[in-house]
Design an enzyme around this catalytic site. Sequence first.
Site, PDB file in Angstrom:
ATOM      1  N   ASN A 110       0.849  -1.194   0.000  1.00  0.00           N
ATOM      2  CA  ASN A 110       0.000   0.000   0.000  1.00  0.00           C
ATOM      3  C   ASN A 110       0.883   1.241   0.000  1.00  0.00           C
ATOM      4  O   ASN A 110       1.930   1.265   0.657  1.00  0.00           O
ATOM      5  CB  ASN A 110      -0.874   0.004   1.250  1.00  0.00           C
ATOM      6  CG  ASN A 110      -1.778   1.228   1.331  1.00  0.00           C
ATOM      7  OD1 ASN A 110      -2.330   1.676   0.325  1.00  0.00           O
ATOM      8  ND2 ASN A 110      -1.930   1.791   2.516  1.00  0.00           N
ATOM      9  N   HIS A 112       0.934   5.140   1.138  1.00  0.00           N
ATOM     10  CA  HIS A 112       0.227   6.046   2.050  1.00  0.00           C
ATOM     11  C   HIS A 112       0.905   7.418   2.021  1.00  0.00           C
ATOM     12  O   HIS A 112       2.132   7.512   1.969  1.00  0.00           O
ATOM     13  CB  HIS A 112       0.267   5.485   3.476  1.00  0.00           C
ATOM     14  CG  HIS A 112      -0.363   6.398   4.479  1.00  0.00           C
ATOM     15  ND1 HIS A 112      -1.718   6.642   4.509  1.00  0.00           N
ATOM     16  CD2 HIS A 112       0.181   7.149   5.473  1.00  0.00           C
ATOM     17  CE1 HIS A 112      -1.977   7.496   5.473  1.00  0.00           C
ATOM     18  NE2 HIS A 112      -0.854   7.828   6.081  1.00  0.00           N
ATOM     19  N   ASP A 144      -0.238  -5.282   6.719  1.00  0.00           N
ATOM     20  CA  ASP A 144      -0.533  -6.304   7.726  1.00  0.00           C
ATOM     21  C   ASP A 144      -1.925  -6.025   8.291  1.00  0.00           C
ATOM     22  O   ASP A 144      -2.683  -5.240   7.723  1.00  0.00           O
ATOM     23  CB  ASP A 144       0.571  -6.380   8.800  1.00  0.00           C
ATOM     24  CG  ASP A 144       0.648  -5.108   9.637  1.00  0.00           C
ATOM     25  OD1 ASP A 144      -0.245  -4.236   9.518  1.00  0.00           O
ATOM     26  OD2 ASP A 144       1.616  -4.983  10.419  1.00  0.00           O
ATOM     27  N   ALA A 145      -2.259  -6.642   9.423  1.00  0.00           N
ATOM     28  CA  ALA A 145      -3.628  -6.545   9.930  1.00  0.00           C
ATOM     29  C   ALA A 145      -3.933  -5.188  10.571  1.00  0.00           C
ATOM     30  O   ALA A 145      -5.089  -4.889  10.870  1.00  0.00           O
ATOM     31  CB  ALA A 145      -3.904  -7.668  10.918  1.00  0.00           C
ATOM     32  N   ASP A 148      -2.047   0.901   8.472  1.00  0.00           N
ATOM     33  CA  ASP A 148      -0.797   1.560   8.055  1.00  0.00           C
ATOM     34  C   ASP A 148       0.382   1.203   8.969  1.00  0.00           C
ATOM     35  O   ASP A 148       1.230   2.056   9.276  1.00  0.00           O
ATOM     36  CB  ASP A 148      -0.991   3.086   8.006  1.00  0.00           C
ATOM     37  CG  ASP A 148      -2.051   3.502   6.992  1.00  0.00           C
ATOM     38  OD1 ASP A 148      -2.250   2.764   6.009  1.00  0.00           O
ATOM     39  OD2 ASP A 148      -2.673   4.547   7.181  1.00  0.00           O
TER      40      ASP A 148
HETATM   41  C1  GRF Z   1      -2.529   8.689  -2.627  1.00  0.00           C
HETATM   42  O1  GRF Z   1      -1.895   9.880  -2.241  1.00  0.00           O
HETATM   43  C2  GRF Z   1      -2.580   7.714  -1.481  1.00  0.00           C
HETATM   44  O2  GRF Z   1      -1.489   7.799  -0.629  1.00  0.00           O
HETATM   45  C3  GRF Z   1      -3.831   8.138  -0.785  1.00  0.00           C
HETATM   46  O3  GRF Z   1      -4.728   8.434  -1.810  1.00  0.00           O
HETATM   47  C4  GRF Z   1      -4.004   8.914  -2.924  1.00  0.00           C
HETATM   48  C5  GRF Z   1      -4.463   8.185  -4.142  1.00  0.00           C
HETATM   49  O4  GRF Z   1      -4.388   8.976  -5.263  1.00  0.00           O
HETATM   50  N1  GRF Z   1      -4.305   7.108   0.128  1.00  0.00           N
HETATM   51  P1  GRF Z   1      -4.666   8.412  -6.716  1.00  0.00           P
HETATM   52  O5  GRF Z   1      -6.068   7.803  -6.712  1.00  0.00           O
HETATM   53  O6  GRF Z   1      -3.613   7.379  -7.037  1.00  0.00           O
HETATM   54  O7  GRF Z   1      -4.585   9.597  -7.605  1.00  0.00           O
END
Ligand code: GRF
Length: 203
Positions: A110, A112, A144-145, A148
């Site tokens: 993921n 973040h 993981d569970a 973040d």
């Molecule tokens: C990213 O900045 C991600 O970290 C957050 O949402 C955004 C997604 O943007 N959770 P996109 O849909 O890839 O433009």
Amino acid sequence: MREPARLVVLVSGSGSNLQALLDACADPGYGARVVAVGADRDGIAGLDRAAASGVPTFVDAVKAYPTRDDWDRALTEHVAKYEPDLVISAGFLKLVGERFLAAFGDRYINTHNSLLPAFPGMHGPRDALAYGVKVAGATLFFVDAGVDTGPIIAQVAVPVLAEDSEETLTERIKQAERRQLVDAVGRLVREGWTINERKVTIP
Ligand code: GRF
């Protein structure tokens, strides 16, 4: 890992991270291709981007299933159908369940928009601004569970400027985040990885 590696990307919104991966995969040397894009809702630009690239899509909305567990089972089955080497949550706004993690927890990543462990959750840039930090950024990690909390693959920092709004900081982070995602996914699929306790190593 197979060559090119098979990526399934999960999205909930604009899909700019997905687009960066689609663009990177156009180069055969990148070593991966996006074999499917999944979403938790219809009518989002991320699905349009997938369709424009000829990539199959599927939608699993939580509310379409009687229970969260049923949703998790359906999502797991739909992703499994595409036999992914790596599953990438790119702005996917749902926490997956036990079944999904049992199937893909060793290869589900993921991105973040904060420098974890600071500011987990839905509002990374807003929370960073409110706290008054001078450096923000993005973190790529194995899911993981927790929320973040998984082992960190890569982090990138950007400055927080005095005049920043949530929008300007979010956009600055996203630009760095996309570059990091493309770079790290390419290295993961081409070189592999190990996870020792919390430490992720790409040889
Ligand atoms: C990213 O900045 C991600 O970290 C957050 O949402 C955004 C997604 O943007 N959770 P996109 O849909 O890839 O433009």
